[in-house]
Design an enzyme around this catalytic site. Structure first.
Site, PDB file in Angstrom:
ATOM      1  NE  ARG A  50      -7.842  -8.232   0.465  1.00  0.00           N
ATOM      2  CZ  ARG A  50      -7.374  -7.501  -0.534  1.00  0.00           C
ATOM      3  NH1 ARG A  50      -6.304  -6.754  -0.365  1.00  0.00           N
ATOM      4  NH2 ARG A  50      -7.991  -7.512  -1.703  1.00  0.00           N
TER       5      ARG A  50
ATOM      6  CE  LYS B 115      -4.385  -1.943   1.260  1.00  0.00           C
ATOM      7  NZ  LYS B 115      -5.416  -2.239   2.260  1.00  0.00           N
TER       8      LYS B 115
HETATM    9  N1  HH2 Z   1      -7.528  -3.810   0.834  1.00  0.00           N
HETATM   10  C1  HH2 Z   1      -7.854  -3.798  -0.474  1.00  0.00           C
HETATM   11  C2  HH2 Z   1      -8.996  -4.474  -0.927  1.00  0.00           C
HETATM   12  N2  HH2 Z   1      -9.762  -5.178  -0.081  1.00  0.00           N
HETATM   13  N3  HH2 Z   1     -10.204  -5.965   2.110  1.00  0.00           N
HETATM   14  C3  HH2 Z   1      -9.896  -6.002   3.414  1.00  0.00           C
HETATM   15  N4  HH2 Z   1     -10.639  -6.704   4.279  1.00  0.00           N
HETATM   16  N5  HH2 Z   1      -8.793  -5.325   3.914  1.00  0.00           N
HETATM   17  C4  HH2 Z   1      -7.988  -4.588   3.107  1.00  0.00           C
HETATM   18  O1  HH2 Z   1      -7.023  -3.974   3.619  1.00  0.00           O
HETATM   19  C5  HH2 Z   1      -8.296  -4.524   1.707  1.00  0.00           C
HETATM   20  C6  HH2 Z   1      -9.438  -5.234   1.235  1.00  0.00           C
HETATM   21  C7  HH2 Z   1      -7.019  -3.019  -1.453  1.00  0.00           C
HETATM   22  O2  HH2 Z   1      -5.980  -3.803  -1.969  1.00  0.00           O
HETATM   23  P1  HH2 Z   1      -5.971  -4.540  -3.395  1.00  0.00           P
HETATM   24  O3  HH2 Z   1      -7.031  -5.579  -3.479  1.00  0.00           O
HETATM   25  O4  HH2 Z   1      -4.602  -5.023  -3.646  1.00  0.00           O
HETATM   26  O5  HH2 Z   1      -6.240  -3.402  -4.454  1.00  0.00           O
HETATM   27  P2  HH2 Z   1      -7.539  -2.940  -5.247  1.00  0.00           P
HETATM   28  O6  HH2 Z   1      -8.574  -2.571  -4.243  1.00  0.00           O
HETATM   29  O7  HH2 Z   1      -7.046  -1.791  -6.072  1.00  0.00           O
HETATM   30  O8  HH2 Z   1      -8.006  -4.109  -6.084  1.00  0.00           O
END
Ligand code: HH2
Length: 275
Positions: A253, A219
């Protein structure tokens, strides 16, 4: 050598499977169901006990995706993982009840709702009826607006109060308390300082008595501290996850499962005598 989850490990890794064109770190890489499935199975081989399948990016400024399109992205992947019986539990990263319903029917057993049941009025009842696990995450505003000058009285106390209230709401709607997971929502409406305070004082969230999931992987606050681009944030990801583990988080995660599995196994071994 493949790294399986340690027997009785005091943590579980949730591998990220983004079936999106626009996720902040891997957007577009796994848009075809076959590549998303292959990636998911690779993450299980590296030690993921859970797979979080998402079809809508929640990065700051992301545009919403229609439910049909979200289903078109995630359902074949969830079906493929379930059919492969790879031994990992499947979570669907969605805030839409229709998507969650189809995902649960396809083999998911966890709903990861970044809006903590605030987006779809039917979500709580659906989760309750399916007896699914439910991750409630803290976020201020929506992904489109959340990074516009986030402000808190005391970020940890505010996040804790929010999660307590959302947990009470979920239970009142029929979700079993034992099925609830809590997540402080790193990067969702938070400055670098807010994220760091949440990690340092994570014990206050753990004190709510439910398993805590944390998502720091790659992040931007890691980039703001190290000056590293998104693909170069593994070391920062490891540091933050090890700290969160030491403070009581049990679910992580992450994009990079193999190195996190090693790091957390070593941290767990080092901390075992003290626990
Ligand atoms: N972070 C992201 C998405 N979903 N869910 C939970 N429970 N906790 C988190 O910290 C979280 C989440 C964002 O990360 P990522 O999936 O890599 O990116 P994007 O939302 O751009 O797909």
């Amino acid at each position: 050598m493949s790294a399986s989850p340690a027997q009785n490990a005091p943590f579980e890794l949730m591998g990220i499977v983004n079936v999106t064109p626009d996720s902040f770190s891997d957007g577009g890489r796994y848009l075809r169901p076959e590549s998303a499935l292959a990636h998911a199975l690779e993450l299980v081989g590296e030690g993921a006990a859970l797979l979080d399948v998402g079809g809508e990016s929640t990065r700051p400024g992301a545009q919403p995706v229609a439910a049909d399109e979200e289903c078109r992205r995630v359902i074949p992947v969830i079906e493929g993982i379930a059919a492969a019986a790879a031994g990992a539990r499947i979570s669907v990263d969605t805030s839409k009840a229709v998507v969650a319903q189809r995902a649960l029917a396809a083999g998911a057993t966890i709903v990861n709702d970044v809006t903590a049941l605030r987006a779809s009025p039917e979500m709580a009842e659906l989760v309750a009826r399916a007896d699914a696990q439910l991750c409630l995450m803290h976020m201020v505003g929506t992904p489109r607006t959340m990074q516009h000058d986030p402000h808190y009285e005391d970020v940890v106390a505010d996040v804790k109060r929010f999660l307590e209230e959302r947990m009470r709401f979920a239970v009142a709607e029929g979700v079993a308390e034992e099925r609830i997971i809590l997540d402080p929502g790193i990067g969702f409406g938070k400055t670098t300082s807010h994220n760091l305070q949440l990690i340092t004082r994570l014990g206050e969230i753990v004190a709510l008595g439910r398993p805590v999931l944390i998502g720091t992987s790659r992040k931007s606050f890691i980039g703001s501290i190290t000056g590293r681009e998104v693909g170069e944030r593994l070391a920062g990801t490891i540091a933050t996850n090890v700290l969160a583990f030491e403070r009581g988080a049990t679910l992580f995660r992450v994009h990079d499962v193999a190195p996190l599995n090693d790091a957390l196994r070593v941290a767990a071994a080092a901390l075992a005598p003290a626990r």
